[in-house]
Design an enzyme around this catalytic site. Structure first.
Site, PDB file in Angstrom:
ATOM      1  N   SER A 288       0.845  -1.198   0.000  1.00  0.00           N
ATOM      2  CA  SER A 288       0.000   0.000   0.000  1.00  0.00           C
ATOM      3  C   SER A 288       0.879   1.246   0.000  1.00  0.00           C
ATOM      4  CB  SER A 288      -0.900   0.023   1.230  1.00  0.00           C
ATOM      5  OG  SER A 288      -0.167   0.413   2.385  1.00  0.00           O
ATOM      6  N   ASP A 289       0.317   2.359  -0.433  1.00  0.00           N
ATOM      7  CA  ASP A 289       0.990   3.632  -0.195  1.00  0.00           C
ATOM      8  C   ASP A 289       0.842   3.957   1.286  1.00  0.00           C
ATOM      9  OD1 ASP A 289       2.312   6.047  -0.586  1.00  0.00           O
ATOM     10  OD2 ASP A 289       1.231   6.515  -2.407  1.00  0.00           O
ATOM     11  N   ALA A 290       1.570   4.951   1.738  1.00  0.00           N
ATOM     12  CA  ALA A 290       1.643   5.247   3.169  1.00  0.00           C
ATOM     13  C   ALA A 290       0.256   5.519   3.748  1.00  0.00           C
ATOM     14  CB  ALA A 290       2.561   6.440   3.414  1.00  0.00           C
TER      15      ALA A 290
END
Length: 770
Positions: A288-290
């Protein structure tokens, strides 16, 4: 021995069989190893491998026994860490802690290496303007070598999002608006980071393709916003770079923040599994992105436990910074919301990546303190950075004032003339401002004892200080400062100083544009013009009557209608990184001939956005350059055409194109033809030209764009020389996803066009597919 075609076929078949046997053997060894490891791991340890945390961008936390990260690493509750930067000693210590976990599974170390590690290259949008696959690949190879020498083995790059709306700040990180060119850039970057096979040497790292998917299509160019496109549209005009990267062997992907079809990408099974894995053949892992898993709660699809379960089942393998997987998946397993097979599948993908990197054989493979001293920021790397920065610049206008004479009296003015840190561009996380060559420094060195140079700041960058912006704080200001110190003088006083310098000069070089913080993540702009205080400077300089060369620092296309009408020359340098000043001076004085061409259309007004060359016709089409005519598809107050079209860029020389010729006027659906054009350099300078092939499907079962890029070649042509450029065209070059989402090449007529940009492609020739 007589070598026959039959003999060669037998030899090739044997080699292929041997290669497949070795590949299957390696795959089998990996599977056996991971099967055994998974069988010994507890569910909690398996979930721990799905956990990714940041350690902070610059500093390392005190690695004491009570440190939460240290505890997680020692207990096997951390699969990877990211965000270091030149600190292999700390990574070594953390890897030693990881080997103390129940099964001694090593960590991966990631970092945002977007356009170079410490040798900073031009921003990705600028690099794409080279139209040079080999140089793009080499930039990623150097970045991988530098990053891996610091202990990094996983980079969050390339960013391959297509973007039609320059208001979106992250347009700076991609390759522009075209899916074919974007796919070519994606492949080059993946090969640069990972190499061309599945064996990772100690200077090759995992690529992470981002942001999957459609992040660049955010409505109104507003970061993190909703995406609303149909499946046929995305497959034809947006998804190709993701697909090409997967076929190039990309090891990992990063899910995007936006939603698609009512489901956020991080929990979207259609995107993560049906397309990426089943259609595109991707077999790596997805991170996932942050905090994207936690943000699913804000999207409204459930609490953190529900969001985490849905993300895992959709095909997400690793959770960055949300603590959703590590904190809730065991409970979801106990409650029957996820299965053990779901968890094992994700864990297996993470373990496979570590196996392919060679970390199980040598956990310290990438951690060598000596390499930091020898492999980073070398003279060779800087020399290539200068070469790449030369080729990334786009000459947008020139009435003959360029190239400059080294005997001229030059006034170098503007807030970017002596500005080190804003040369880095957005997302230059390991940059040091003191490493960057300013434009002033580059021009001074180029002039030597010739000519005369005066300089003035000329204006502030903006009327008010810029707050926020993801570029702020990423470039270390060691010995250089973030551009000029905040002036006590008024903008009027600064302008007056620049005007005085201009009046005493033969020519003015005005350095204006956007700072790092006005592009990149979280830096969307509704007004994409040059800031007003800088335009005031340009108007005052114009009033002196002196010729003006505008040097533009930017991370996105800007609206430059006034500037195009009033400046004598416009050199779009983007943000060029470490060697900015040298490369800009090389072009200004003609030591390098500009050859960059735009990969994004520049609008005349922001109201034209989204804007892209490969649009479709309407039932009431309107020619791009004709004025308003009621009841056709046009604006009342501006023509449809962009100010500078996709593929556009001037040179100090001129090129003449012959008519296009085909090797045959027709071909079967499964056949091939070649299209050729002869390009002559009719000017006085040697130059490079990006020759571009476009196609148009005249009639099809679904509507097709007016023009689509399907090939390009960057060629060196000496003054007076001619070169013939040939493109092979096959059915895949003419195919598209039809209304039933099938990849088809339909029979019928296709227009074949070759030219210097998307506008000036000359008369098309017809190819008939039977």
């Amino acid at each position: 021995m007589k070598i026959t075609f039959k003999t060669l076929n037998a030899v090739f078949a044997f080699i292929l069989l041997a290669a497949l046997t070795v590949s299957c053997s390696k795959k089998s060894e990996m599977d056996k190893f991971i099967d055994s490891l998974l069988s010994q791991m507890s569910v909690e340890e398996q979930i721990g491998q799905l956990n990714l945390h940041s350690m902070g961008f610059r500093s390392s936390a005190a690695l004491t026994d009570d440190n939460e990260t240290v505890k997680a690493v020692k207990t096997g509750n951390m699969g990877a860490l990211y965000g270091f930067g030149g600190d292999p000693a700390t990574m070594r210590k953390l890897q030693e802690y990881a080997l103390q976990s129940p099964h001694g599974i090593p960590l991966m170390f990631g970092m945002d290496v977007i356009h170079g590690y410490q040798t900073i290259f031009p921003v990705p949008l600028a690099i794409s303007n080279t139209w040079n696959r080999e140089m793009v690949e080499k930039s990623a190879r150097i970045a991988a070598t530098e990053a891996s020498s610091s202990g990094i083995n996983w980079v969050f790059s390339p960013m391959v999002d297509i973007c039609h709306d320059a208001r979106w700040g992250r347009i700076v990180e991609g390759a522009g608006e075209d899916p074919y060119l974007g796919g070519e850039m994606a492949k080059a970057m993946v090969w640069g980071y990972q190499g061309h096979d599945d064996v990772f040497s100690d200077n090759e790292v995992l690529a992470c393709v981002k942001h999957y998917a459609l992040y660049g299509a955010a409505e109104a160019g507003r970061d993190y916003n909703t995406v609303n496109l149909g499946r046929q549209e995305i497959l034809n005009n947006w998804m190709r770079p993701y697909k090409d990267a997967a076929e190039a062997g990309a090891a990992s992907y990063m899910s995007s923040f936006n939603e698609y079809e009512g489901i956020p990408a991080t929990a979207n099974k259609y995107l993560l599994t049906d397309l990426l894995r089943d259609e595109f053949g991707f077999d790596g892992f997805v991170v996932s992105d942050a905090t994207a898993v936690a943000e699913l709660v804000n999207h409204g699809i459930g609490d953190l436990q529900e969001a985490s379960a849905r993300a895992l089942q959709a095909g997400l393998d690793m959770d960055m910074n949300s603590d959703g997987f590590i904190g809730t998946l065991k409970k979801s397993l106990d409650e029957g919301r996820v299965t053990k097979a779901d968890i094992e599948k994700a864990c297996r993908r993470i373990l496979e990546a570590k196996y392919k990197l060679g970390l199980f054989d040598d956990p310290f493979k990438y951690i060598d303190e000596e390499k930091v001293k020898t492999n980073i920021f070398t003279p060779e790397n800087r020399a290539f950075a200068r070469e790449l920065a030369r080729e990334s610049q786009v000459l947008l206008k020139n009435d003959g004032v360029l190239p400059l004479s080294k005997n001229a009296r030059i006034a170098l003015v503007g807030p970017f003339a002596n500005n080190a840190s804003d040369m880095s561009g957005a997302w230059a996380m390991s940059a040091k401002a003191s490493d960057n060559v300013t434009i002033l420094q580059g021009v001074k060195e180029a002039l030597g004892t010739s000519g005369k140079l005066t300089t003035a700041q000329g204006s502030k960058i903006t009327a008010q200080p810029i707050r926020g912006g993801f570029g702020v704080g990423f470039t270390r200001n060691e010995g250089a400062g973030r551009g000029p110190a905040a002036p006590e003088k008024t903008n009027a006083q600064l302008i007056a100083e620049a005007v005085a310098a201009a009046r005493a000069a033969d020519v003015v070089v005005a350095c204006v544009g956007e700072p790092n913080s006005m592009s990149g993540e979280g830096s969307s702009r509704a007004d994409i013009s040059i800031p007003d205080v800088q335009v005031e400077l340009l108007k005052a300089l114009k009033a002196t009557g002196k010729p003006i060369v505008m040097v533009l620092t930017t991370g996105r296309p800007l609206t430059l209608t006034w500037e195009d009408e009033n400046m004598n020359a416009i050199l779009n340098t983007w943000s060029l990184g470490t060697e900015s000043g040298h490369a800009i001076a090389d072009v200004l004085f003609g030591d390098a001939n500009p050859s960059g061409k735009l990969t994004t259309s520049f609008p005349r007004m922001v109201g034209q956005l989204p804007l892209y060359y490969n649009h479709k016709n309407t039932g009431r089409p309107h020619p791009d350059f004709e004025p308003y005519r009621k009841f056709t598809s046009c604006y009342m107050d501006v023509i449809n055409a962009p100010l500078y079209p996709f593929g556009y860029g001037l040179s100090y020389t001129t090129f003449e194109y012959s008519p296009v010729t085909l090797s045959a006027s027709s071909m079967p659906v499964n056949g091939k033809v070649t299209a050729s054009v002869t390009v002559k350099n009719t000017g006085k300078y040697d130059g490079k030209e990006a020759v571009q092939l476009y196609i148009h499907d005249v009639y099809s079962t679904s509507t097709r764009p007016v023009k689509e890029l399907r090939g390009f070649e960057k060629v060196d042509i000496k003054a007076g020389e001619s070169k013939t450029v040939t493109f092979e065209i096959c059915s895949d070059d003419l195919a598209y996803y039809n209304h039933d989402l099938k990849w088809v090449c339909e029979s019928g007529d296709y227009e074949i066009m070759i030219g210097p940009n998307s506008k000036d492609t000359g008369e098309p020739v017809i190819l008939t597919v039977q």
